[in-house]
Design a protein around this motif. Sequence first.
Motif, PDB file in Angstrom:
ATOM      1  N   THR A  79       0.839  -1.188   0.000  1.00  0.00           N
ATOM      2  CA  THR A  79       0.000   0.000   0.000  1.00  0.00           C
ATOM      3  C   THR A  79       0.881   1.248   0.000  1.00  0.00           C
ATOM      4  OG1 THR A  79      -0.181   0.424   2.391  1.00  0.00           O
ATOM      5  CG2 THR A  79      -1.612  -1.285   1.466  1.00  0.00           C
ATOM      6  N   ASP A  80       0.260   2.372  -0.339  1.00  0.00           N
ATOM      7  CA  ASP A  80       0.968   3.656  -0.339  1.00  0.00           C
ATOM      8  C   ASP A  80       0.002   4.700   0.184  1.00  0.00           C
ATOM      9  OD1 ASP A  80       2.709   5.728  -0.712  1.00  0.00           O
ATOM     10  OD2 ASP A  80       2.564   5.773  -2.891  1.00  0.00           O
ATOM     11  N   SER A  81       0.299   5.257   1.360  1.00  0.00           N
ATOM     12  CA  SER A  81      -0.639   6.202   1.971  1.00  0.00           C
ATOM     13  C   SER A  81       0.083   7.060   2.994  1.00  0.00           C
ATOM     14  CB  SER A  81      -1.786   5.436   2.649  1.00  0.00           C
ATOM     15  OG  SER A  81      -1.271   4.638   3.712  1.00  0.00           O
ATOM     16  N   THR A  83       0.007   8.380   7.093  1.00  0.00           N
ATOM     17  CA  THR A  83      -0.387   7.796   8.365  1.00  0.00           C
ATOM     18  C   THR A  83      -1.800   8.202   8.743  1.00  0.00           C
ATOM     19  OG1 THR A  83       1.928   7.950   9.053  1.00  0.00           O
ATOM     20  CG2 THR A  83       0.316   7.490  10.767  1.00  0.00           C
ATOM     21  N   ARG A  88      -6.341   2.691   3.436  1.00  0.00           N
ATOM     22  CA  ARG A  88      -5.084   2.447   2.736  1.00  0.00           C
ATOM     23  C   ARG A  88      -5.362   1.579   1.516  1.00  0.00           C
ATOM     24  NH1 ARG A  88      -1.170   1.322   7.938  1.00  0.00           N
ATOM     25  NH2 ARG A  88      -1.012   3.503   8.576  1.00  0.00           N
ATOM     26  N   VAL A  90      -4.959  -0.775  -1.580  1.00  0.00           N
ATOM     27  CA  VAL A  90      -3.950  -1.758  -1.978  1.00  0.00           C
ATOM     28  C   VAL A  90      -3.615  -1.535  -3.447  1.00  0.00           C
ATOM     29  CG1 VAL A  90      -3.472  -4.199  -2.311  1.00  0.00           C
ATOM     30  CG2 VAL A  90      -4.718  -3.436  -0.273  1.00  0.00           C
ATOM     31  N   GLU A 202       2.592  -7.498   4.807  1.00  0.00           N
ATOM     32  CA  GLU A 202       2.166  -6.203   4.267  1.00  0.00           C
ATOM     33  C   GLU A 202       3.329  -5.220   4.332  1.00  0.00           C
ATOM     34  OE1 GLU A 202      -1.526  -4.672   5.740  1.00  0.00           O
ATOM     35  OE2 GLU A 202      -2.278  -6.664   6.254  1.00  0.00           O
ATOM     36  N   GLU A 203       3.425  -4.402   3.303  1.00  0.00           N
ATOM     37  CA  GLU A 203       4.395  -3.304   3.315  1.00  0.00           C
ATOM     38  C   GLU A 203       3.631  -2.023   3.002  1.00  0.00           C
ATOM     39  OE1 GLU A 203       8.950  -2.410   2.778  1.00  0.00           O
ATOM     40  OE2 GLU A 203       8.159  -3.892   1.382  1.00  0.00           O
ATOM     41  N   HIS A 204       3.561  -1.166   4.023  1.00  0.00           N
ATOM     42  CA  HIS A 204       2.898   0.126   3.868  1.00  0.00           C
ATOM     43  C   HIS A 204       3.964   1.181   3.615  1.00  0.00           C
ATOM     44  CE1 HIS A 204      -0.738  -1.768   5.264  1.00  0.00           C
ATOM     45  NE2 HIS A 204      -0.238  -2.013   6.461  1.00  0.00           N
ATOM     46  N   LEU A 206       4.905   4.708   3.800  1.00  0.00           N
ATOM     47  CA  LEU A 206       4.481   5.926   4.495  1.00  0.00           C
ATOM     48  C   LEU A 206       5.529   7.013   4.238  1.00  0.00           C
ATOM     49  CD1 LEU A 206       3.440   4.221   7.852  1.00  0.00           C
ATOM     50  CD2 LEU A 206       1.930   4.925   5.973  1.00  0.00           C
ATOM     51  N   ARG A 250      -0.095   3.094  12.607  1.00  0.00           N
ATOM     52  CA  ARG A 250       0.585   2.648  11.391  1.00  0.00           C
ATOM     53  C   ARG A 250       0.169   1.236  10.980  1.00  0.00           C
ATOM     54  NH1 ARG A 250       3.066   6.266  14.165  1.00  0.00           N
ATOM     55  NH2 ARG A 250       4.516   7.775  13.227  1.00  0.00           N
TER      56      ARG A 250
END
Length: 404
Positions: A79-81, A83, A88, A90, A202-204, A206, A250
């Motif tokens: 994901t890319d968002s 905080t 978020r 996907v 998962e890889e967010h 931030l 987070r």
Amino acid sequence: MLDMMVVGAGYVGLAAAVAVKQAAPHLNIEVVEAAPAHVWEKDERASAIITAASKMLDVLGVWDDILVHSQPINRMIVTDSRTSDPVRPVFLTFDGEIEEGKPFAHMVPNVEMVRALRGAAERLGIAIRHGLSATAFTTTNTSTTVTLSDGSTIETKLLVACDGVRSKLRDMAGIRTVNWQYGQSGIVTTVAHERPHEGVAEEHFLPSGPFAILPLPNNRSSLVWTERTDDAERLIASDDLIFEDELQRRFGHKLGELTVVGGRKAFPLGLTLSRAFVAPRFALAGDAAHGIHPISGQGLNLGFKDVAALAETIVEADRLGLDIGSLNVLERYQSWRRFDTFRMGVTTDVLNRLFSNDITPIRIARDFGLGLVERMPKLKDFFITQAAGTGAEGNPKLLAGEQI
């Protein structure tokens, strides 16, 4: 005189000693470790072991012992968002299997990995000397003499430095590095959660850096949480309530309430690439040769690739009656590993710079790129096989699951 002396009894150092000794039992190998004998038992971290590395560990006879303590990664979500974003989205998903019944990676507690490798070293008769560091070494045409911290000396045909990213032996050998810091630190901890993770990693992405959630057995997850260094230091020093509140913001709420069940530590993040991997009767492996950003989860696996290449180089040279410490022999190892390491270092550097920011045009472009990859199955398959280490041509035998 020893045939090979390894400095550093971490995963890479132990694996290097075991790989060479298993294939060439007549070689005399010892490992020297500066830390006390049982300090490794206190390591609460976990590592992602890719398919190629697990094949090597299987050949070394330790994977079955490790596997019972591991958690397969069945799926990967990106994901890319920000905080503060309530949702978020996907942008990218990967199925975890690269072939039927074989996930591309497993999460393994570090303590179990070291335990298995130490057991293998013991069975092979490899001595491990604890509480000693190498303070100097001198090299001649036929051997290297290493001075230890207790004043004793050891003569060896080959010295292998696996003493970490701040390698003192690398400095003693006069090997320079390309090095810079990111101004980020990686916070590492373990959490338990209410609902099962079902093997999903998962890889967010931030603004301060990637926040990775990596599944562990018993409904726990290992976290690698990237923050700007001053914020990371503040979080590490904060009380449990503040730390868990920031963590939940987070992590999100999809797995319910979180409980921190491990210690929390922060490690400064940077890029370190050695300009050379070898010198006469001397070789670097693991973090002593390269330290990269954890954004790809490939740091330890790069070290295991070093092990596979170095072991094959040494064993095949020995079978041909060559001097295993000669520069001509060791340069094969260097040519095998240096380009791959440089490529991975550049890749992680670019990814970190691309995703660790909140610049709107860059955010739009990278999210478009992630969405494009999501819609191209063949490209996704290529990325996942590369991540698993099974897509590269000319891999060392151990990474293909073959004996040297």
